[in-house]
Design a protein around this motif. Structure first.
Motif, short mmCIF file in Angstrom:
data_model
loop_
_atom_site.label_atom_id
_atom_site.label_comp_id
_atom_site.label_asym_id
_atom_site.label_seq_id
_atom_site.Cartn_x
_atom_site.Cartn_y
_atom_site.Cartn_z
N SER A 8 -7.40 33.31 25.31
CA SER A 8 -7.71 33.41 26.74
C SER A 8 -6.79 32.48 27.53
O SER A 8 -6.10 31.63 26.95
CB SER A 8 -9.16 33.03 27.00
N LYS A 38 -11.55 31.35 33.43
CA LYS A 38 -10.66 31.79 32.34
C LYS A 38 -11.11 33.17 31.85
O LYS A 38 -12.21 33.62 32.18
CB LYS A 38 -10.71 30.81 31.16
N LYS A 40 -9.91 36.63 28.79
CA LYS A 40 -9.05 37.07 27.68
C LYS A 40 -7.71 37.64 28.14
O LYS A 40 -7.63 38.34 29.13
CB LYS A 40 -9.79 38.10 26.85
N TYR A 74 -11.41 26.06 20.20
CA TYR A 74 -12.77 25.89 19.68
C TYR A 74 -13.17 27.11 18.85
O TYR A 74 -12.50 28.14 18.89
CB TYR A 74 -13.80 25.65 20.79
N TYR A 125 -17.92 21.36 28.94
CA TYR A 125 -17.20 21.19 27.68
C TYR A 125 -16.16 20.07 27.75
O TYR A 125 -15.37 20.00 28.70
CB TYR A 125 -16.51 22.50 27.29
#
Ligand code: ATP
Length: 143
Positions: A8, A38, A40, A74, A125
């Motif tokens: 992505s 964000k 893909k 991740y 995150y």
């Protein structure tokens, strides 16, 4: 479980208000998750094009691409797809040009401008917090 790769791209879009830097974040799940826009990378698209498209779709904002910030990585698992995803997201820095956060995507719950330090605290995150720290470093050097 199979491991699938996912790629992505997204962005940090910023503007200056009263000498302070603000960035746009998106929220999901009753504002419990705050993240950077964000999505893909589609076939035939460059990562820069994806980042620009996703920033526009998810936030309603358009910007001038200044530079790459970083790539984060991740893993996550999906029960429906019975797969473990190994995911890379490339982030770019955009200077706000036009658009309004009211024009954001239906998939996104809300979009808000935050002072950059507040935004760093708000992000869910850790890897995205690092992306924003990097943006802050670059933007303060430019001042
Ligand atoms: P995209 O926005 O790239 O289309 P998506 O919305 O399909 O992606 P993700 O945002 O990657 O999916 O979320 C999939 C899982 O990964 C969720 O459980 C989410 O909480 C988790 N996740 C998302 N971003 C991160 C991150 N930076 N670090 C760790 N886990 C994350």
């Amino acid at each position: 479980m199979r491991t699938k790769k996912q790629h992505s791209a997204g962005g940090v879009i910023f503007r200056e208000r009263d000498g302070r830097i603000e960035v746009a974040l998106i929220s999901r799940s009753n504002q419990t998750i705050w993240s950077l826009p964000k999505g893909k990378v589609e076939e035939g698209e460059s990562v820069e094009e994806t980042a620009r498209r996703e920033v526009k779709e998810e936030t309603g904002l358009e910007g001038k691409l200044l530079q790459k910030l970083n790539s984060i990585h991740y893993f996550y698992s999906s029960k429906e797809e019975k797969a473990l995803f190994s995911k890379t997201v490339d982030f770019f820095l955009f200077k706000y040009l036009k658009g309004d956060v009211k024009e954001h995507d239906w998939e996104v719950e809300s979009v808000e401008w935050f002072n950059i330090d507040e935004a760093i605290k708000k992000l869910t995150y850790k890897s995205e917090r690092e992306t924003l720290e990097k943006a802050k470093e670059i933007l303060y050097k430019k001042k």
